[in-house]
Design a protein around this motif. Structure first.
Motif, PDB file in Angstrom:
ATOM      1  N   LYS A 168       0.823  -1.212   0.000  1.00 44.47           N
ATOM      2  CA  LYS A 168       0.000   0.000   0.000  1.00 44.47           C
ATOM      3  C   LYS A 168       0.862   1.269   0.000  1.00 44.47           C
ATOM      4  N   ASP A 169       0.325   2.317  -0.593  1.00 44.00           N
ATOM      5  CA  ASP A 169       0.986   3.617  -0.554  1.00 44.00           C
ATOM      6  C   ASP A 169       0.842   4.239   0.837  1.00 44.00           C
ATOM      7  N   LEU A 170      -0.366   4.142   1.384  1.00 47.64           N
ATOM      8  CA  LEU A 170      -0.654   4.680   2.708  1.00 47.64           C
ATOM      9  C   LEU A 170      -1.294   3.610   3.577  1.00 47.64           C
ATOM     10  N   ILE A 171      -0.839   3.523   4.808  1.00 46.34           N
ATOM     11  CA  ILE A 171      -1.475   2.679   5.817  1.00 46.34           C
ATOM     12  C   ILE A 171      -1.995   3.628   6.885  1.00 46.34           C
ATOM     13  N   ILE A 172      -3.309   3.793   6.961  1.00 48.55           N
ATOM     14  CA  ILE A 172      -3.903   4.746   7.887  1.00 48.55           C
ATOM     15  C   ILE A 172      -4.439   3.999   9.107  1.00 48.55           C
ATOM     16  N   MET A 173      -3.946   4.391  10.271  1.00 51.40           N
ATOM     17  CA  MET A 173      -4.347   3.760  11.518  1.00 51.40           C
ATOM     18  C   MET A 173      -5.581   4.465  12.077  1.00 51.40           C
ATOM     19  N   GLY A 174      -6.715   3.758  12.073  1.00 48.63           N
ATOM     20  CA  GLY A 174      -7.943   4.291  12.660  1.00 48.63           C
ATOM     21  C   GLY A 174      -8.313   3.505  13.900  1.00 48.63           C
ATOM     22  N   ILE A 175      -7.318   3.254  14.753  1.00 43.12           N
ATOM     23  CA  ILE A 175      -7.448   2.387  15.917  1.00 43.12           C
ATOM     24  C   ILE A 175      -7.424   3.213  17.197  1.00 43.12           C
ATOM     25  N   PRO A 176      -8.288   2.919  18.188  1.00 41.54           N
ATOM     26  CA  PRO A 176      -8.196   3.619  19.471  1.00 41.54           C
ATOM     27  C   PRO A 176      -6.812   3.480  20.091  1.00 41.54           C
ATOM     28  N   THR A 177      -6.428   4.468  20.847  1.00 41.85           N
ATOM     29  CA  THR A 177      -5.081   4.524  21.417  1.00 41.85           C
ATOM     30  C   THR A 177      -4.690   3.248  22.150  1.00 41.85           C
ATOM     31  N   SER A 178      -5.603   2.698  22.925  1.00 44.42           N
ATOM     32  CA  SER A 178      -5.268   1.550  23.767  1.00 44.42           C
ATOM     33  C   SER A 178      -4.920   0.302  22.965  1.00 44.42           C
ATOM     34  N   PHE A 179      -5.334   0.244  21.702  1.00 39.64           N
ATOM     35  CA  PHE A 179      -5.051  -0.927  20.870  1.00 39.64           C
ATOM     36  C   PHE A 179      -4.027  -0.653  19.781  1.00 39.64           C
ATOM     37  N   CYS A 180      -3.512   0.578  19.752  1.00 42.70           N
ATOM     38  CA  CYS A 180      -2.689   1.003  18.623  1.00 42.70           C
ATOM     39  C   CYS A 180      -1.392   0.195  18.515  1.00 42.70           C
TER      40      CYS A 180
ATOM     41  N   ILE B 284       3.819   4.637   3.659  1.00 42.97           N
ATOM     42  CA  ILE B 284       3.774   5.681   4.680  1.00 42.97           C
ATOM     43  C   ILE B 284       2.656   5.351   5.661  1.00 42.97           C
ATOM     44  N   VAL B 285       2.988   5.348   6.943  1.00 38.08           N
ATOM     45  CA  VAL B 285       2.014   5.021   7.982  1.00 38.08           C
ATOM     46  C   VAL B 285       1.459   6.321   8.552  1.00 38.08           C
ATOM     47  N   VAL B 286       0.141   6.425   8.596  1.00 42.54           N
ATOM     48  CA  VAL B 286      -0.520   7.649   9.064  1.00 42.54           C
ATOM     49  C   VAL B 286      -1.395   7.308  10.260  1.00 42.54           C
ATOM     50  N   ASN B 287      -1.145   7.963  11.382  1.00 41.92           N
ATOM     51  CA  ASN B 287      -1.937   7.697  12.579  1.00 41.92           C
ATOM     52  C   ASN B 287      -2.997   8.771  12.780  1.00 41.92           C
ATOM     53  N   THR B 288      -4.186   8.342  13.229  1.00 41.99           N
ATOM     54  CA  THR B 288      -5.262   9.294  13.520  1.00 41.99           C
ATOM     55  C   THR B 288      -5.714   9.227  14.976  1.00 41.99           C
ATOM     56  N   ALA B 289      -5.181   8.277  15.756  1.00 33.40           N
ATOM     57  CA  ALA B 289      -5.582   8.137  17.164  1.00 33.40           C
ATOM     58  C   ALA B 289      -5.094   9.331  17.967  1.00 33.40           C
ATOM     59  N   LYS B 290      -5.883   9.727  18.969  1.00 29.27           N
ATOM     60  CA  LYS B 290      -5.562  10.897  19.783  1.00 29.27           C
ATOM     61  C   LYS B 290      -5.492  10.477  21.242  1.00 29.27           C
ATOM     62  N   GLY B 291      -4.271  10.279  21.720  1.00 30.66           N
ATOM     63  CA  GLY B 291      -4.119   9.885  23.113  1.00 30.66           C
ATOM     64  C   GLY B 291      -2.680   9.555  23.436  1.00 30.66           C
ATOM     65  N   LEU B 292      -2.450   9.204  24.691  1.00 32.85           N
ATOM     66  CA  LEU B 292      -1.146   8.782  25.170  1.00 32.85           C
ATOM     67  C   LEU B 292      -1.225   7.314  25.556  1.00 32.85           C
ATOM     68  N   GLU B 293      -0.142   6.584  25.330  1.00 34.80           N
ATOM     69  CA  GLU B 293      -0.124   5.169  25.659  1.00 34.80           C
ATOM     70  C   GLU B 293      -0.060   4.973  27.167  1.00 34.80           C
ATOM     71  N   ALA B 294      -0.942   4.136  27.686  1.00 34.97           N
ATOM     72  CA  ALA B 294      -0.948   3.850  29.115  1.00 34.97           C
ATOM     73  C   ALA B 294       0.379   3.225  29.521  1.00 34.97           C
ATOM     74  N   GLY B 295       0.848   3.566  30.699  1.00 33.36           N
ATOM     75  CA  GLY B 295       2.094   3.006  31.199  1.00 33.36           C
ATOM     76  C   GLY B 295       3.305   3.774  30.726  1.00 33.36           C
ATOM     77  N   SER B 296       3.577   3.727  29.431  1.00 37.28           N
ATOM     78  CA  SER B 296       4.758   4.397  28.890  1.00 37.28           C
ATOM     79  C   SER B 296       4.565   5.905  28.761  1.00 37.28           C
ATOM     80  N   LEU B 297       3.300   6.351  28.660  1.00 41.82           N
ATOM     81  CA  LEU B 297       2.935   7.757  28.443  1.00 41.82           C
ATOM     82  C   LEU B 297       3.503   8.302  27.133  1.00 41.82           C
ATOM     83  N   LYS B 298       3.757   7.403  26.177  1.00 35.19           N
ATOM     84  CA  LYS B 298       4.297   7.807  24.882  1.00 35.19           C
ATOM     85  C   LYS B 298       3.188   8.278  23.957  1.00 35.19           C
ATOM     86  N   THR B 299       3.559   9.151  23.014  1.00 40.07           N
ATOM     87  CA  THR B 299       2.626   9.567  21.982  1.00 40.07           C
ATOM     88  C   THR B 299       2.521   8.464  20.936  1.00 40.07           C
ATOM     89  N   MET B 300       1.520   8.569  20.094  1.00 45.83           N
ATOM     90  CA  MET B 300       1.341   7.544  19.077  1.00 45.83           C
ATOM     91  C   MET B 300       2.443   7.574  18.016  1.00 45.83           C
TER      92      MET B 300
END
Length: 336
Positions: free
Chosen positions: A71-83, A99-115
């Motif tokens: 694929k040209d684009l892989i768009i992630m439409g997954i909630p943060t907790s499952f990303c 190219i991977v494109v993320n649309t989830a809006k949140g911080l990862e639990a535990g690590s507090l990392k961005t998507m």
């Protein structure tokens, strides 16, 4: 035209599929849930997530995550907790050119990392971008004019995403501040929850305006401490997303907040509404602020309501009774 895989058959994933397909792209939607795929194939829509919106027949549907290959684009439409889990599974099949494109809006639990940090770890061989901004799925899917922002460490990637996905109803601006865009899109969900609580309590427009304005202030303070550009929060991923999420009944964060303000327990409110990104994000942002030594009074009070059994009306009183300050948090001599 691009060949696009969209991972996730939730409302936003499906709205992107409709928009991209109508713009002439080849689109494949992946879901881990066979029943969702079967329902869409049978009825042409998924009423539970995006009622009344028909998915174009030419959109391919699958539960085989190897669909990302080539694929040209892989768009992630997954909630943060499952990303992270979905990223790790997809990365096994992704070509390095995708190219991977993320649309989830949140911080990862535990690590507090961005998507984006999660994507860097799970897709080490791929370039990536994020899409964020004021964009309710219910409106995007119906072709209502929508404007958002793309951000990537690689400006060439940003321009590619911008040029590929922009169309007559979907306008994309480029922003180089990846961290700021992510934090704005994530942390505004906390303020939207708080605004919903205010509505549920029967407070007025004055209260909501105060929450929104002081909310973007505390988002900016944390963002700046982490290295983001403060001007980013005055843009689409900051104030723009904050306005749409705090003021619309499309917003699951606001709807859950209204229920909580009306006396429903936070756990039941989230169960009734569905995915409420601001719920987990409140806990994560509270921990991050404590770690950074940053004062985030709205986030702190909402944390008490959501996770410590605090009463919503007491949270309003606690915010109103805070010591008097200047709006910029400095005194007139320029001292902190």
């Amino acid at each position: 035209m691009a060949d696009i895989a969209i991972l996730g058959s939730g409302g936003f994933g499906l709205s992107l599929a409709v928009m991209c397909s109508n713009a002439g792209h080849t689109v494949t939607v992946w879901s881990k849930f066979q029943d969702e795929i079967d329902t869409i194939k049978r009825t042409g829509e998924l009423k539970a997530k995006l009622p009344g919106v028909k998915l174009p027949e030419k959109v391919a549907l699958t539960t085989d995550i190897s669909c990302v290959k080539g694929k040209d684009l892989i768009i992630m439409g997954i909630p943060t907790s499952f990303c992270r889990d979905v990223c790790e599974r997809a990365a096994k099949y992704a070509d390095g050119r995708s190219i991977v494109v993320n649309t989830a809006k949140g911080l990862e639990a535990g690590s507090l990392k961005t998507m984006s940090q999660v994507m860097e770890e799970t897709f080490p061989n791929n370039r990536y971008a994020i899409l964020t901004g004021p964009s309710h799925a219910e409106e995007l899917a119906r072709g209502i004019p929508t404007t958002i922002v793309v951000a990537s460490p690689d400006r060439e990637v940003s321009y590619y995403v911008q040029n590929t996905l922009t169309n007559r109803t979907f306008r994309i601006y480029v922003n180089d501040d990846v961290l700021g865009c992510e934090l704005g899109g994530s942390l505004k969900n906390i303020i939207a929850l708080a605004a919903g609580v205010s509505d549920g309590l029967g407070m007025g427009d004055n209260t909501k305006a105060a929450l929104m304005t002081r909310g973007i202030r505390e988002i900016s303070v944390l963002g700046a401490a982490l290295g983001a550009k403060t001007e980013t929060f005055a843009g689409l991923s900051g104030i723009g997303d904050l306005i749409v999420t705090c003021c619309s009944m499309h917003s699951r964060n606001r709807r859950a907040g209204i229920l909580i303000g009306q006396g429903v327990s936070p756990e039941e409110a989230v169960e009734r509404v569905g995915t409420v990104e601001g719920y987990a994000c409140t806990r994560n942002a509270y921990k991050l602020a404590k770690k950074m030594g940053i004062e985030m009074p709205i986030t702190e009070q909402l944390y008490k309501v959501l996770f410590e059994g605090g009463k919503a009306i007491n949270a309003i009183s606690a915010l109103m009774d805070r010591p008097s300050k200047n709006e910029t948090e400095s005194d007139f001599l320029g001292q902190k």
